[in-house]
Design a protein around this motif. Structure first.
Motif, PDB file in Angstrom:
ATOM      1  N   LYS A 175      -0.749   2.983  10.020  1.00  0.00           N
ATOM      2  CA  LYS A 175       0.360   2.091  10.371  1.00  0.00           C
ATOM      3  C   LYS A 175       1.295   2.870  11.275  1.00  0.00           C
ATOM      4  CE  LYS A 175       3.458   0.751   7.267  1.00  0.00           C
ATOM      5  NZ  LYS A 175       4.184   0.012   6.238  1.00  0.00           N
ATOM      6  N   GLY A 176       1.681   2.246  12.397  1.00  0.00           N
ATOM      7  CA  GLY A 176       2.524   2.901  13.388  1.00  0.00           C
ATOM      8  C   GLY A 176       3.969   2.462  13.344  1.00  0.00           C
ATOM      9  N   VAL A 177       4.712   2.921  14.336  1.00  0.00           N
ATOM     10  CA  VAL A 177       6.161   2.728  14.373  1.00  0.00           C
ATOM     11  C   VAL A 177       6.589   1.274  14.546  1.00  0.00           C
ATOM     12  CG1 VAL A 177       6.622   5.066  15.196  1.00  0.00           C
ATOM     13  CG2 VAL A 177       6.280   3.229  16.848  1.00  0.00           C
ATOM     14  N   LYS A 178       5.751   0.444  15.077  1.00  0.00           N
ATOM     15  CA  LYS A 178       6.070  -0.976  15.274  1.00  0.00           C
ATOM     16  C   LYS A 178       5.415  -1.858  14.220  1.00  0.00           C
ATOM     17  CE  LYS A 178       8.420  -0.860  19.146  1.00  0.00           C
ATOM     18  NZ  LYS A 178       9.808  -1.221  19.176  1.00  0.00           N
ATOM     19  N   GLY A 179       4.905  -1.233  13.157  1.00  0.00           N
ATOM     20  CA  GLY A 179       4.212  -1.996  12.127  1.00  0.00           C
ATOM     21  C   GLY A 179       2.775  -2.303  12.487  1.00  0.00           C
ATOM     22  N   GLU A 180       2.318  -1.819  13.639  1.00  0.00           N
ATOM     23  CA  GLU A 180       0.931  -2.042  14.054  1.00  0.00           C
ATOM     24  C   GLU A 180       0.008  -1.293  13.112  1.00  0.00           C
ATOM     25  OE1 GLU A 180       2.108   1.676  16.411  1.00  0.00           O
ATOM     26  OE2 GLU A 180       3.097  -0.057  15.563  1.00  0.00           O
ATOM     27  N   ILE A 181      -1.165  -1.842  12.910  1.00  0.00           N
ATOM     28  CA  ILE A 181      -2.152  -1.206  12.033  1.00  0.00           C
ATOM     29  C   ILE A 181      -3.467  -1.063  12.785  1.00  0.00           C
ATOM     30  CG2 ILE A 181      -1.102  -1.973   9.866  1.00  0.00           C
ATOM     31  CD1 ILE A 181      -3.270  -4.199   9.745  1.00  0.00           C
ATOM     32  N   TRP A 182      -4.246  -0.073  12.367  1.00  0.00           N
ATOM     33  CA  TRP A 182      -5.559   0.135  12.947  1.00  0.00           C
ATOM     34  C   TRP A 182      -6.382   0.990  11.990  1.00  0.00           C
ATOM     35  CZ3 TRP A 182      -1.183   2.701  14.343  1.00  0.00           C
ATOM     36  CH2 TRP A 182      -1.218   4.090  14.363  1.00  0.00           C
ATOM     37  N   PRO A 183      -7.706   0.860  12.055  1.00  0.00           N
ATOM     38  CA  PRO A 183      -8.552   1.730  11.233  1.00  0.00           C
ATOM     39  C   PRO A 183      -8.613   3.117  11.864  1.00  0.00           C
ATOM     40  CG  PRO A 183      -9.905   0.184  12.461  1.00  0.00           C
ATOM     41  CD  PRO A 183      -8.483  -0.133  12.790  1.00  0.00           C
ATOM     42  N   TYR A 184      -8.479   4.147  11.041  1.00  0.00           N
ATOM     43  CA  TYR A 184      -8.481   5.526  11.520  1.00  0.00           C
ATOM     44  C   TYR A 184      -9.665   6.240  10.875  1.00  0.00           C
ATOM     45  CZ  TYR A 184      -6.340   9.693  13.493  1.00  0.00           C
ATOM     46  OH  TYR A 184      -6.078  10.792  14.245  1.00  0.00           O
ATOM     47  N   PRO A 185     -10.574   6.800  11.664  1.00  0.00           N
ATOM     48  CA  PRO A 185     -11.753   7.452  11.083  1.00  0.00           C
ATOM     49  C   PRO A 185     -11.359   8.561  10.098  1.00  0.00           C
ATOM     50  CG  PRO A 185     -11.996   7.203  13.460  1.00  0.00           C
ATOM     51  CD  PRO A 185     -10.571   6.850  13.125  1.00  0.00           C
ATOM     52  N   LYS A 186     -11.861   8.464   8.890  1.00  0.00           N
ATOM     53  CA  LYS A 186     -11.536   9.428   7.838  1.00  0.00           C
ATOM     54  C   LYS A 186     -11.907  10.852   8.248  1.00  0.00           C
ATOM     55  CE  LYS A 186     -12.199   8.630   3.219  1.00  0.00           C
ATOM     56  NZ  LYS A 186     -13.045   8.411   2.023  1.00  0.00           N
ATOM     57  N   GLU A 187     -13.083  11.006   8.812  1.00  0.00           N
ATOM     58  CA  GLU A 187     -13.553  12.329   9.226  1.00  0.00           C
ATOM     59  C   GLU A 187     -12.624  12.946  10.273  1.00  0.00           C
ATOM     60  OE1 GLU A 187     -17.400  13.596  11.635  1.00  0.00           O
ATOM     61  OE2 GLU A 187     -17.887  12.889   9.606  1.00  0.00           O
ATOM     62  N   LEU A 221       0.827  -1.205   0.000  1.00  0.00           N
ATOM     63  CA  LEU A 221       0.000   0.000   0.000  1.00  0.00           C
ATOM     64  C   LEU A 221       0.863   1.258   0.000  1.00  0.00           C
ATOM     65  CD1 LEU A 221      -2.673  -1.149   2.598  1.00  0.00           C
ATOM     66  CD2 LEU A 221      -2.937  -1.018   0.108  1.00  0.00           C
ATOM     67  N   ASP A 222       0.348   2.326  -0.595  1.00  0.00           N
ATOM     68  CA  ASP A 222       1.069   3.596  -0.717  1.00  0.00           C
ATOM     69  C   ASP A 222       0.729   4.510   0.457  1.00  0.00           C
ATOM     70  OD1 ASP A 222       2.680   5.588  -1.754  1.00  0.00           O
ATOM     71  OD2 ASP A 222       1.145   6.302  -3.163  1.00  0.00           O
ATOM     72  N   PHE A 223       1.260   4.176   1.643  1.00  0.00           N
ATOM     73  CA  PHE A 223       1.035   4.980   2.842  1.00  0.00           C
ATOM     74  C   PHE A 223       1.703   6.344   2.693  1.00  0.00           C
ATOM     75  CE2 PHE A 223       0.369   0.757   4.622  1.00  0.00           C
ATOM     76  CZ  PHE A 223      -0.647   0.963   5.540  1.00  0.00           C
ATOM     77  N   LYS A 224       1.061   7.378   3.256  1.00  0.00           N
ATOM     78  CA  LYS A 224       1.605   8.732   3.272  1.00  0.00           C
ATOM     79  C   LYS A 224       1.762   9.167   4.733  1.00  0.00           C
ATOM     80  CE  LYS A 224       1.118   9.322  -1.216  1.00  0.00           C
ATOM     81  NZ  LYS A 224       2.173   8.886  -2.050  1.00  0.00           N
ATOM     82  N   PRO A 225       2.811   9.945   5.038  1.00  0.00           N
ATOM     83  CA  PRO A 225       3.043  10.368   6.429  1.00  0.00           C
ATOM     84  C   PRO A 225       2.173  11.556   6.838  1.00  0.00           C
ATOM     85  CG  PRO A 225       4.795  11.193   5.023  1.00  0.00           C
ATOM     86  CD  PRO A 225       3.897  10.348   4.144  1.00  0.00           C
ATOM     87  N   TYR A 226       1.618  11.467   8.050  1.00  0.00           N
ATOM     88  CA  TYR A 226       0.799  12.541   8.615  1.00  0.00           C
ATOM     89  C   TYR A 226       1.209  12.784  10.062  1.00  0.00           C
ATOM     90  CZ  TYR A 226      -2.340  12.538   4.645  1.00  0.00           C
ATOM     91  OH  TYR A 226      -2.852  12.663   3.384  1.00  0.00           O
ATOM     92  N   ARG A 227       0.967  14.005  10.503  1.00  0.00           N
ATOM     93  CA  ARG A 227       1.251  14.402  11.881  1.00  0.00           C
ATOM     94  C   ARG A 227      -0.056  14.851  12.537  1.00  0.00           C
ATOM     95  NH1 ARG A 227       5.784  14.999  14.162  1.00  0.00           N
ATOM     96  NH2 ARG A 227       6.991  15.203  12.266  1.00  0.00           N
ATOM     97  N   ASN A 228      -0.234  14.430  13.775  1.00  0.00           N
ATOM     98  CA  ASN A 228      -1.397  14.810  14.565  1.00  0.00           C
ATOM     99  C   ASN A 228      -1.173  16.208  15.129  1.00  0.00           C
ATOM    100  OD1 ASN A 228      -3.281  14.933  16.828  1.00  0.00           O
ATOM    101  ND2 ASN A 228      -3.615  12.777  16.404  1.00  0.00           N
TER     102      ASN A 228
END
Length: 156
Positions: free
Chosen positions: A134-146, A17-24
């Protein structure tokens, strides 16, 4: 109705997958889950997006400041690597979160359900309403789009 697409952190399709980096961009509330001896050492948590996850002794319970009852658990090792305590009971996410539309797993089908195997348990969501994080340890989770549209900015 089609069966849900099932994805886990070690699934080869995640790496394609073509993940893109984001900052909270926001501060959050955080409290440790430390039950007393003789009390249950786990707690079922229903997240703001409706997932049922298991908090274990030592996990950190995080929430938005304006919704303190809408919590989600984070493994303490992952919390230490990805969050920064800014004041007692407050934190910010310092790590970059990699995001990709969940519809990338469903060939663009927004109504298809996807079961994401997170560290805290499986979560099934509608692809069109969520991104895959996808996080720093390769963990994945669904993130609400809104939610992502409100609080995430592209990282440079």
């Amino acid at each position: 109705m089609k069966d849900p697409v099932i994805v886990s952190p070690d699934d080869p399709m995640v790496n394609s997958l073509d993940f893109k980096p984001y900052r909270n961009t926001i501060s959050r509330r955080v409290i440790p889950f430390i039950p007393e001896d003789g009390q249950p050492q786990t707690m079922e948590v229903i997240t703001p997006w409706g997932a049922r996850l298991t908090a274990r002794k030592g996990d950190l319970l995080v929430s938005e400041l304006d919704k303190p009852d809408d919590i989600w658990p984070i493994d303490p090792r992952i919390f230490d690597e990805t969050y920064l305590i800014t004041a007692p009971g407050l934190c910010v996410k310092r790590a970059i979160t990699m995001l990709v539309p969940l519809t990338d797993l469903t060939d663009g089908d927004e109504d298809r359900m996807v079961m994401v195997h997170t560290f805290e348990g499986p979560v099934t969501v509608r692809a069109g309403d969520f991104l895959l994080a996808k996080g720093v340890k390769g963990e994945i989770w669904p993130y609400p789009k809104e939610k992502a549209e409100e609080i995430m900015i592209p990282a440079s």
